[in-house]
Design an enzyme around this catalytic site. Structure first.
Site, PDB file in Angstrom:
ATOM      1  N   GLU A 541       0.781  -1.244   0.000  1.00 22.37           N
ATOM      2  CA  GLU A 541       0.000   0.000   0.000  1.00 22.37           C
ATOM      3  C   GLU A 541       0.807   1.287   0.000  1.00 22.37           C
ATOM      4  OE1 GLU A 541      -2.777  -0.285   3.295  1.00 22.37           O
ATOM      5  OE2 GLU A 541      -1.557  -1.814   4.236  1.00 22.37           O
ATOM      6  N   ARG A 749      -5.540   7.976   9.271  1.00 22.22           N
ATOM      7  CA  ARG A 749      -6.057   7.077   8.233  1.00 22.22           C
ATOM      8  C   ARG A 749      -6.471   7.879   7.000  1.00 22.22           C
ATOM      9  NH1 ARG A 749      -6.939   1.804   9.310  1.00 22.22           N
ATOM     10  NH2 ARG A 749      -6.949   1.116  11.467  1.00 22.22           N
TER      11      ARG A 749
END
Length: 914
Positions: A541, A749
């Site tokens: 990621e 996040r």
């Protein structure tokens, strides 16, 4: 169809949409007249009229007048009492939601009225046959297609489930309103029903007062299946089958499943301590319970329908055997005469199926209550094949007796549901961060006095893991005592062994960066004694990890044990959210493209098929966008009949919340994957295009990181200019907004990062850095190359189109208002510079696309966005006013409520959150 006819059809469609908006708006206004004080109603109407005028001026590009009117709206907002502000926020929020319902219905109506649907099975099958694909190849490719849509619990669904249900009911009433055969009395009753729903919405608390638990999130996902996908899947499969038969002469096999579903709800423990092994077990059992409950309802309906007596010899014998054994509740309904199963053989067989389903459901209820249950395996269904057997027997019997028309109705639909949903409805993926597995192995190796696993180098880790995987003895002693965090990891694997691979999908390793990350999970699976191990999907990621993905896969596949274990199909997941937050959207898109190429190449080198799993968010800043465009822009060879992709948060409801839209989305997934398999998108035509992409990406990333990570004032600017700090009050998800306790962007996040910028209409994560990269290329004399890339390279075109679409949703004047009111004077220059950057990005995106205006290639979208602005703009101004007050009085519960309602309303107006 000529352009003129298309224009007329489009205009007629929009007229119906306008009529729906007017109908819902007038009814809502009537409700407000009854529910709200008349003095306040006058204030609300005044604000609406001025806001409408300001929008008109802005669209006519009369900037000075627009700015003056917007200041007037802001001044009106500042004069509102707290109660008035709360009421205004609620009114605009609900109106924007009603417009959203009308817009969704508008899309469904257009689907129904279209004489020719692009990207439909008919359209794409015709294209492929005309391009030289044989009927045989088309047929077999569709039959073998494996697409899995994974629903996730990412916290971007703003609306309470109660309100979602009410919105769906209004959508159904609009559907009913389209009928041309309604009498005057029917219309009056329809209006009364709409008023009841709207009144009920107004009188309902729109805010979640408690955070949902992971089980609550899972229930929401299961409700999407029950309310929509349960109806949509047979319809979709019937459409595929009919189209295949029309074009190839052969229907889709009854048990073929081109699309299946997975879920992360209750299985995604990455950074979420609330998802425990017990939660995973309960959610999986709950999913099984709902599947069985739905099958019981369907079998009941089938028993009523299949009342005929003519049947095949095999079915007759089965019915006789059931009656002799007294296994069916149906035998109680027969006369006590010599056995005459010919009375209703289908009902006897299906009665036995229902009995077993009821016992299966009862067994699951006992397991959910942790009550021991010893049952005879013959008394309940364990696998889908066991349930399919009697259903296929009934189907074959009807076909053999000349009743194929009956067989292909409700019975075929049920068989297709069982094939698609199995006994678990949706298989649960497990996801955990790689570091947690290393911690577990640390505890084990320390207990065994062989060192500290995490301190070893990669080669030593691989040597240890491979040796243990090949060995026969268990690794973890039963006497081991470990910290609670490690125990939770080990308990998860034990629960996975209990549930079995029939209930579970993939095991996803987030933040994967080495081959040992994968082998660690394989070893923990082995030690937990999973009879059939879960497929393990490393998730790459960050930009750094994406660049290493191909090397990691090559290293894995060079290990004999691993290559034998994966056999034919390897799962690799790529993450769009964190890479975008890490390096900006443009660089993330290019790094993802290259990573997929490299992973596919690595697997090809070892003769292993790979299924790429795309971790896309709902917003463009997190890799979202139209499904068809996303799949068609993948690297050639990366979609070879298989695909996994997440659908997150509010996008689950938007795409699959209504059966009609769900059928269309499923069809688009099928045709896009089919095209990408049989006619892959073109690679970059010239080598210099790749070099140019590298240069643009490098400049883009530097520009993005210099702003977001290297400017020490940026984090404070971000917290002042957006409602990021206040998003935690929303109670929209069970997991924390940060992976670790830190105030930096790095540990925030991706969802709140994008969510906050979407609220202010700046949508910075989707475009920051893009303009600098394109400007650099143009100034170096590559303008014509960029235009050619846009015209001829699907990946580049889709990247630019998505950025153009999101810039069309951005509003610099609204973002400026947030800065002027909320940001310290010393940091206002950051906002000024960023707004200049947005303007520059718009300029160079239009140069590359060749469009005169943003969204020139999607005028319908532009028209829909412009229609929301008279309500969306004042909602933003109200949010600024409330934020200003709340930051002076942060314990004021009513102010906090008002802010949360504005967040809901802006999300509805933007049709997106994070």
């Amino acid at each position: 169809m000529t352009d003129t006819t298309d224009d007329i059809a489009e205009e007629m469609s929009f007229q119906s949409f306008d009529d729906d908006c007017k109908l819902l708006g007038n009814l809502f206004n009537d409700v407000l007249q009854r529910e709200v004080d008349s003095t306040l109603m006058k204030k609300l109407e005044k604000i609406r009229i001025v806001a409408q005028s300001a929008c008109n001026m802005r669209l006519a590009e009369i900037e000075d007048s627009a700015e003056m009117l917007e200041k007037q709206v802001a001044a009106e907002m500042s004069q509102l009492t707290l109660e008035e502000a709360l009421t205004l926020a609620r009114a605009i929020s609900h109106y924007l939601n009603l417009m959203g319902i009308a817009e969704t219905h508008h899309r469904v109506r257009r689907l129904r009225s279209a004489t020719h649907l692009t990207r439909s099975c008919d359209d794409v099958f015709t294209q492929l046959l005309q391009s030289g694909v044989s009927a045989d190849q088309l047929y077999h490719t569709v039959c073998k297609q494996e697409v899995e849509i994974v629903l996730t619990a990412h916290p971007t669904q703003i609306n309470r489930r109660t309100l979602q249900y009410k919105h769906v009911r209004i959508s159904h009433l609009l559907d009913y309103n389209d009928r041309t055969d309604l009498t005057h009395e029917d219309r009056e009753m329809l209006i009364e029903d709409l008023v009841r729903e709207i009144t009920s919405i107004w009188q309902t608390d729109e805010l979640r007062r408690h955070k949902p638990t992971p089980v609550d999130e899972a229930r929401a996902g299961l409700n999407i299946v029950e309310q929509s996908l349960w109806k949509a899947v047979p319809h979709y499969l019937r459409r595929v089958s009919n189209s295949l038969k029309k074009h190839t002469g052969m229907p889709l096999p009854l048990t073929a499943t081109p699309i299946k579903f997975g879920s992360w709800m209750g299985g995604d423990r990455d950074g979420n301590p609330n998802v425990t092994a017990k939660v995973t077990r309960d959610v999986s059992l709950l999913s099984r319970w709902m599947a069985i409950d739905l099958y019981i309802r369907e079998v009941d309906s089938l028993r009523f329908e299949l009342s005929m007596t003519r049947c095949s010899d095999r079915l007759l014998k089965e019915a006789q055997d059931i009656l002799k054994a007294g296994r069916s509740s149906f035998h109680k309904l027969l006369e006590p005469t010599p056995v005459q199963p010919a009375i209703a053989p289908y009902r006897i067989v299906l009665g036995n199926v229902k009995d077993k389903l009821l016992k299966t459901r009862r067994r699951l209820e006992l397991l959910l209550e942790d009550i021991p249950c010893e049952t005879d395996p013959w008394d309940h269904f364990e696998t889908a094949d066991q349930l399919l057997e009697p259903l296929l027997l009934c189907y074959d019997s009807l076909q053999s007796c000349g009743s194929g028309f009956l067989a292909d109705g409700r019975l075929a639909d049920l068989i297709r549901r069982v094939s698609t949903f199995g006994m678990v409805l949706i298989k649960l993926d497990l996801r955990q961060e790689s570091g947690r597995h290393a911690e577990a192995l640390d505890a084990i190796t320390k207990f065994l006095d062989i060192g500290t696993y995490s301190e070893w180098d990669e080669e030593k880790k691989l040597e240890f893991l491979t040796r243990e995987l090949k060995g026969k003895r268990p690794l973890i002693p039963s006497s081991i005592e470990v910290p609670p965090e490690v125990k939770e990891v080990l308990d998860t694997f034990r629960v996975a062994a209990e549930l079995g691979s029939d209930s579970l999908g993939a095991y996803v390793i987030s933040m994967a960066s080495n081959a040992s990350d994968v082998l660690a999970v394989e070893l923990l699976q082995k030690d937990a004694r999973l009879s059939v191990r879960l497929r393990v999907a490393p998730l790459f990621e960050t930009v750094k990890d994406l660049r290493e993905a191909g090397s990691v896969i090559r290293k894995l596949l060079s290990i004999d044990w691993y290559k034998e274990h994966v056999i034919k199909n390897h799962n690799v997941m790529v993450g769009y959210s964190d890479s975008g937050k890490d390096a900006g959207r443009f660089t993330a898109a290019w790094e993802l493209y290259k990573a997929q190429e490299d992973v596919v190449s690595a697997c090809n080198e070892f003769g292993i098929k790979v299924t790429l799993f795309h971790g896309r968010g709902g917003s463009v800043g997190r890799g979202g966008g139209p499904t068809y465009l996303a799949i068609q822009s993948q690297p050639p060879g990366s979609v070879m009949g298989t695909l996994r992709s997440t659908e997150q948060g509010e996008m689950v409801q938007a795409k699959f919340g209504l059966p009609n839209t769900a059928v269309r989305q499923l069809e688009i997934y099928t045709t896009a994957v089919l095209l990408a398999t049989l006619r892959p998108p073109l690679p970059p035509r010239e080598l210099k295009w790749r070099s140019l992409m590298e240069e643009i990406s490098k400049v883009s990333c530097q520009n993005y990181r210099s702003t977001v990570y290297e400017n020490p004032e940026f984090i404070t600017y971000f917290q002042e200019a957006t409602p990021q700090a206040e998003l935690g009050y929303l109670n929209i998800g069970s997991r924390p907004t940060r992976r670790k306790a830190s105030t930096g962007i790095g540990h925030l996040r991706a969802i709140p990062w994008v969510f906050a910028w979407t609220q202010t209409r700046f949508v910075l994560p989707a475009w920051l850095g893009v303009g600098a990269g394109l400007q650099y290329a143009c100034e170096k004399g590559h303008t014509e190359d960029l235009k050619a890339m846009y015209q001829e390279w699907p990946f580049f075109q889709s990247t630019i189109d998505l950025i153009e679409m999101i810039i069309g949703k951005a509003d610099a004047s609204i973002a400026k208002h947030y800065d002027e009111v909320l940001v310290s004077e010393s940091r206002q220059k950051i906002g000024d510079d960023l707004r200049k950057e947005l303007s520059s990005t718009e300029k160079y995106v239009l140069v590359v696309s060749g469009h005169d205006k943003l969204s020139d290639n999607n005028k319908s979208l532009r028209r829909l966005i412009e229609g929301r602005l008279p309500y969306l703009n004042p909602m933003n101004m109200l949010q600024v006013e409330i934020l200003k007050r709340l930051r002076r009085d942060d314990d004021n519960v009513k102010l906090r409520d008002a802010l949360l309602i504005t967040i809901n309303g802006i999300a509805a107006g933007m049709r997106n959150t994070g």
